[in-house]
Design a protein around this motif. Structure first.
Motif, PDB file in Angstrom:
ATOM      1  N   SER A  39      12.789 -57.638 -20.691  1.00  0.00           N
ATOM      2  CA  SER A  39      12.172 -56.564 -19.903  1.00  0.00           C
ATOM      3  C   SER A  39      13.178 -55.750 -19.107  1.00  0.00           C
ATOM      4  O   SER A  39      12.821 -54.751 -18.500  1.00  0.00           O
ATOM      5  CB  SER A  39      11.141 -57.154 -18.932  1.00  0.00           C
ATOM      6  N   TRP A  40      14.451 -56.171 -19.119  1.00  0.00           N
ATOM      7  CA  TRP A  40      15.441 -55.501 -18.273  1.00  0.00           C
ATOM      8  C   TRP A  40      15.793 -54.098 -18.753  1.00  0.00           C
ATOM      9  O   TRP A  40      16.396 -53.319 -18.014  1.00  0.00           O
ATOM     10  CB  TRP A  40      16.706 -56.338 -18.184  1.00  0.00           C
ATOM     11  N   ALA A  41      15.413 -53.766 -19.973  1.00  0.00           N
ATOM     12  CA  ALA A  41      15.668 -52.405 -20.465  1.00  0.00           C
ATOM     13  C   ALA A  41      14.974 -51.371 -19.583  1.00  0.00           C
ATOM     14  O   ALA A  41      15.465 -50.248 -19.418  1.00  0.00           O
ATOM     15  CB  ALA A  41      15.185 -52.268 -21.908  1.00  0.00           C
ATOM     16  N   GLY A  42      13.836 -51.762 -18.995  1.00  0.00           N
ATOM     17  CA  GLY A  42      13.138 -50.848 -18.105  1.00  0.00           C
ATOM     18  C   GLY A  42      13.974 -50.481 -16.902  1.00  0.00           C
ATOM     19  O   GLY A  42      13.918 -49.337 -16.411  1.00  0.00           O
ATOM     20  N   GLY A  43      14.772 -51.414 -16.412  1.00  0.00           N
ATOM     21  CA  GLY A  43      15.642 -51.121 -15.275  1.00  0.00           C
ATOM     22  C   GLY A  43      16.704 -50.095 -15.627  1.00  0.00           C
ATOM     23  O   GLY A  43      16.983 -49.182 -14.845  1.00  0.00           O
ATOM     24  N   VAL A  44      17.305 -50.236 -16.806  1.00  0.00           N
ATOM     25  CA  VAL A  44      18.302 -49.258 -17.254  1.00  0.00           C
ATOM     26  C   VAL A  44      17.661 -47.884 -17.406  1.00  0.00           C
ATOM     27  O   VAL A  44      18.218 -46.858 -16.982  1.00  0.00           O
ATOM     28  CB  VAL A  44      18.942 -49.698 -18.583  1.00  0.00           C
ATOM     29  N   SER A  45      16.476 -47.852 -17.993  1.00  0.00           N
ATOM     30  CA  SER A  45      15.764 -46.584 -18.189  1.00  0.00           C
ATOM     31  C   SER A  45      15.466 -45.908 -16.853  1.00  0.00           C
ATOM     32  O   SER A  45      15.574 -44.681 -16.719  1.00  0.00           O
ATOM     33  CB  SER A  45      14.459 -46.814 -18.956  1.00  0.00           C
ATOM     34  N   MET A  46      15.100 -46.698 -15.853  1.00  0.00           N
ATOM     35  CA  MET A  46      14.790 -46.125 -14.554  1.00  0.00           C
ATOM     36  C   MET A  46      16.039 -45.579 -13.869  1.00  0.00           C
ATOM     37  O   MET A  46      15.991 -44.543 -13.202  1.00  0.00           O
ATOM     38  CB  MET A  46      14.101 -47.159 -13.670  1.00  0.00           C
ATOM     39  N   ILE A  47      17.187 -46.246 -14.042  1.00  0.00           N
ATOM     40  CA  ILE A  47      18.446 -45.732 -13.495  1.00  0.00           C
ATOM     41  C   ILE A  47      18.795 -44.400 -14.149  1.00  0.00           C
ATOM     42  O   ILE A  47      19.174 -43.428 -13.480  1.00  0.00           O
ATOM     43  CB  ILE A  47      19.574 -46.757 -13.705  1.00  0.00           C
ATOM     44  N   ILE A  48      18.663 -44.340 -15.473  1.00  0.00           N
ATOM     45  CA  ILE A  48      18.936 -43.091 -16.195  1.00  0.00           C
ATOM     46  C   ILE A  48      17.981 -41.995 -15.732  1.00  0.00           C
ATOM     47  O   ILE A  48      18.396 -40.859 -15.481  1.00  0.00           O
ATOM     48  CB  ILE A  48      18.823 -43.314 -17.715  1.00  0.00           C
ATOM     49  N   THR A  52      18.728 -38.405 -13.935  1.00  0.00           N
ATOM     50  CA  THR A  52      18.243 -37.174 -14.563  1.00  0.00           C
ATOM     51  C   THR A  52      17.442 -36.334 -13.583  1.00  0.00           C
ATOM     52  O   THR A  52      17.584 -35.109 -13.531  1.00  0.00           O
ATOM     53  CB  THR A  52      17.383 -37.521 -15.791  1.00  0.00           C
ATOM     54  N   ILE A  53      16.599 -36.980 -12.784  1.00  0.00           N
ATOM     55  CA  ILE A  53      15.817 -36.259 -11.774  1.00  0.00           C
ATOM     56  C   ILE A  53      16.738 -35.603 -10.763  1.00  0.00           C
ATOM     57  O   ILE A  53      16.578 -34.424 -10.409  1.00  0.00           O
ATOM     58  CB  ILE A  53      14.829 -37.221 -11.082  1.00  0.00           C
ATOM     59  N   LEU A  97      25.677 -49.485 -14.612  1.00  0.00           N
ATOM     60  CA  LEU A  97      26.687 -48.598 -14.029  1.00  0.00           C
ATOM     61  C   LEU A  97      26.883 -47.343 -14.882  1.00  0.00           C
ATOM     62  O   LEU A  97      26.902 -46.224 -14.366  1.00  0.00           O
ATOM     63  CB  LEU A  97      28.009 -49.354 -13.895  1.00  0.00           C
ATOM     64  N   TRP A  98      27.003 -47.533 -16.192  1.00  0.00           N
ATOM     65  CA  TRP A  98      27.195 -46.384 -17.077  1.00  0.00           C
ATOM     66  C   TRP A  98      25.920 -45.558 -17.229  1.00  0.00           C
ATOM     67  O   TRP A  98      25.969 -44.398 -17.654  1.00  0.00           O
ATOM     68  CB  TRP A  98      27.686 -46.848 -18.446  1.00  0.00           C
ATOM     69  N   GLY A  99      24.769 -46.134 -16.878  1.00  0.00           N
ATOM     70  CA  GLY A  99      23.530 -45.367 -16.918  1.00  0.00           C
ATOM     71  C   GLY A  99      23.496 -44.240 -15.894  1.00  0.00           C
ATOM     72  O   GLY A  99      22.781 -43.244 -16.079  1.00  0.00           O
ATOM     73  N   ILE A 100      24.293 -44.372 -14.817  1.00  0.00           N
ATOM     74  CA  ILE A 100      24.313 -43.340 -13.773  1.00  0.00           C
ATOM     75  C   ILE A 100      24.885 -42.022 -14.298  1.00  0.00           C
ATOM     76  O   ILE A 100      24.218 -40.985 -14.219  1.00  0.00           O
ATOM     77  CB  ILE A 100      25.081 -43.839 -12.537  1.00  0.00           C
ATOM     78  N   PRO A 101      26.117 -42.000 -14.864  1.00  0.00           N
ATOM     79  CA  PRO A 101      26.616 -40.715 -15.400  1.00  0.00           C
ATOM     80  C   PRO A 101      25.808 -40.203 -16.587  1.00  0.00           C
ATOM     81  O   PRO A 101      25.688 -38.994 -16.781  1.00  0.00           O
ATOM     82  CB  PRO A 101      28.066 -41.025 -15.794  1.00  0.00           C
ATOM     83  N   VAL A 341       7.297 -39.396 -16.650  1.00  0.00           N
ATOM     84  CA  VAL A 341       7.679 -40.413 -17.633  1.00  0.00           C
ATOM     85  C   VAL A 341       7.977 -41.734 -16.948  1.00  0.00           C
ATOM     86  O   VAL A 341       7.547 -42.814 -17.398  1.00  0.00           O
ATOM     87  CB  VAL A 341       8.911 -39.937 -18.433  1.00  0.00           C
ATOM     88  N   THR A 342       8.725 -41.659 -15.842  1.00  0.00           N
ATOM     89  CA  THR A 342       9.183 -42.868 -15.156  1.00  0.00           C
ATOM     90  C   THR A 342       8.033 -43.665 -14.558  1.00  0.00           C
ATOM     91  O   THR A 342       8.053 -44.899 -14.563  1.00  0.00           O
ATOM     92  CB  THR A 342      10.189 -42.497 -14.047  1.00  0.00           C
TER      93      THR A 342
END
Length: 390
Positions: A39-48, A52-53, A97-101, A341-342
Motif C-alpha cells: 500500500s506504500w505506493a499511495g504515499g509516493v503518489s501523494m508526495i508527487i 504537482t499542486i 525523496l525523488w518524488g519531490i522533484p 485526484v489525490t
C-alpha cells in the motif's frame, strides 16, 4: 515558424504521459525489493501530487519570468533527473525523496503548455494533444513491461529518463520558435495579470471552475482505478478479464479525444462539455444494468464521455476569464484537478472497503451531477461577465 512549434508541443504531450503509469506498472516488482508494503505506493503518489499542486500554483510567476518555452524545458529536465533518480533507488525513502522533484516538474509544464495551447491554437489541437498524452500514458507501462521482461524495473525508469533528456534537448533547440509572434492571429495583445489566490477566488466563476476540475479528475481517477475491483468484487469476473475490461475506460478516453478534435470544428467548447457529460451518464446507466454484457460497453462510453471535458474546459479558460488572467487561472485549475485526484479516489476506496464496492456507479453519478451543476453555473457567470453584467 509556428507550424514547426506544434509538432514539438505534440511530442511534449506524449512525453508528459510516459511516466504517469510507471509506478503502478512496476510496483508489484518494486515493493518487495525496496522493503515496502504493497500500500506504500499511495504515499509516493501523494508526495508527487503535492509537488504537482505546489508547482501548478507557482506556474504563473514562472511563466511570466521565464516564458513558456523555458518553463517547459526546465520542467522536463527536472522530471528527467527525478526519473533517473528513481532508477537508482534501493530504499523506499529514496523513492519518496525523488518524488519531490518529479512532482514539481510535472505541475509547471502541465499548466504552461495547456495555457499556451489555449491561447494560441484551436480547440481541436487541445483534444488531439491530450490524446497524445493518452498514447504516452499507455506507452509507459509497455516500456516498463519490456524492461521487466529483460532486465529490471530500474531499467524501465532509466529508459523513460533518457527519452525525457532527449525531449529536453529538443525543447532547448526549439526555444527561438516560442519567441515568434505566435499570437498574431490569436486576438488582441495582452499583458499577463497577476492576482493572489484570494483575489482570484473573487472572480466570477473561479470557485465553480475549480470545483469542476476537482470533480472531473476525481471521477476519472475513480472510474479508472476502481473499475477492475468493481468487475471482480461485484460482478464476479476473474481478475484477468476484469483488468482487460478496466483498460477499456482508458481506451475510450484516448480514442474519444482523437474524434473530439474533429467534433470541435462543429461544436463549441461548452457544447462538447455537455456532450461528454451526457455520454458519461449513459455509460453509468449501462453499468447499472443487470448482467455483464453491458459492463464493458459502459466503461468504454464513460471513457468517451470523459474525453472532451478536460481539454475543452482548459481551452475555454481565456474566453471565460480573459487572456490576461488565463495563465493564473490555468495554474489554479491544474492544482484543483490534482487535489481532486489525490483526495476523491482514496476517499472512494475507504467507502468501498467500509460499506460496499456496489457504490462505484453511484459515486460516479454523484460526481457527475455535481460537476454538471457547477459547469452550468460557470457558463452562466462567465457569460454574464462577457456581457458586462458583472
Amino acid at each position: 515558424m509556428v507550424s514547426l512549434l506544434l509538432p514539438v508541443i505534440y511530442l511534449a504531450f506524449i512525453s508528459l504521459g510516459l511516466p504517469d503509469a510507471l509506478l503502478g506498472a512496476a510496483w508489484p516488482t518494486m515493493y518487495p525489493q525496496l522493503g515496502a508494503g504493497v500500500s506504500w505506493a499511495g504515499g509516493v503518489s501523494m508526495i508527487i501530487s503535492a509537488g504537482t499542486i505546489a508547482s501548478s500554483l507557482a506556474s504563473e510567476r514562472l511563466n511570466i519570468r521565464l516564458g513558456t518555452g523555458r518553463v517547459t524545458a526546465l520542467s522536463v529536465a527536472t522530471t528527467a533527473v527525478a526519473l533517473l533518480g528513481f532508477s537508482t533507488c534501493t530504499e523506499f525513502w529514496q523513492l519518496c525523496l525523488w518524488g519531490i522533484p518529479y512532482g514539481l516538474g510535472a505541475g509547471s509544464v502541465d499548466a504552461a503548455l495547456n495555457n499556451y495551447v489555449a491561447l494560441h491554437y484551436e480547440s481541436r489541437h487541445m483534444s488531439w494533444l491530450h490524446c497524445m498524452w493518452g498514447i504516452g500514458a499507455a506507452g509507459g507501462p509497455v516500456i516498463m513491461g519490456w524492461a521487466l521482461a529483460g532486465s529490471t524495473w530500474q531499467s524501465g525508469y532509466r529508459i523513460i529518463s533518457i527519452l525525457q533528456i532527449v525531449l529536453t534537448a529538443v525543447l532547448l533547440f526549439s526555444l527561438p520558435l516560442w519567441q515568434t509572434p505566435a499570437d498574431a492571429g490569436a486576438g488582441e495583445d495582452f499583458t499577463p495579470e497577476h492576482r493572489t489566490f484570494p483575489q482570484l477566488m473573487k472572480v466570477p466563476g473561479v470557485p465553480e471552475v475549480m470545483g469542476c476540475f476537482a470533480l472531473y479528475n476525481g471521477l476519472e481517477a475513480v472510474a479508472g482505478m476502481w473499475a477492475a475491483s468493481y468487475c471482480t468484487l461485484v460482478r464476479g469476473l476473474d481478475a484477468t478479464t476484469a483488468a482487460s475490461w478496466a483498460s477499456l475506460f482508458y481506451l475510450g478516453i484516448t480514442v474519444g479525444r482523437f474524434f473530439s478534435g474533429f467534433l470541435t470544428m462543429k461544436f463549441n467548447d461548452q457544447q462538447m462539455i455537455r456532450l461528454g457529460q451526457t455520454l458519461i451518464a449513459v455509460g453509468i446507466a449501462l453499468l447499472l444494468l443487470p448482467g455483464s454484457a453491458a459492463l464493458p460497453v459502459g466503461l468504454v462510453v464513460i471513457g468517451l464521455g470523459c474525453a472532451p471535458i478536460y481539454p475543452c474546459i482548459i481551452h475555454e479558460t481565456p474566453s471565460n476569464f480573459g487572456r490576461s488572467l488565463s495563465m493564473a487561472m490555468t495554474g489554479i485549475q491544474m492544482a484543483a484537478a490534482y487535489v481532486g485526484v489525490t483526495l476523491l479516489s482514496p476517499f472512494f476506496g475507504v467507502l468501498a472497503q467500509n460499506i460496499t464496492m456496489q457504490l462505484y456507479p453511484w459515486a460516479l453519478l454523484a460526481m457527475l451531477v455535481l460537476m454538471f451543476i457547477l459547469s452550468e453555473q460557470l457558463h452562466k457567470k462567465t457569460a454574464a461577465r462577457r456581457a458586462g453584467k458583472v
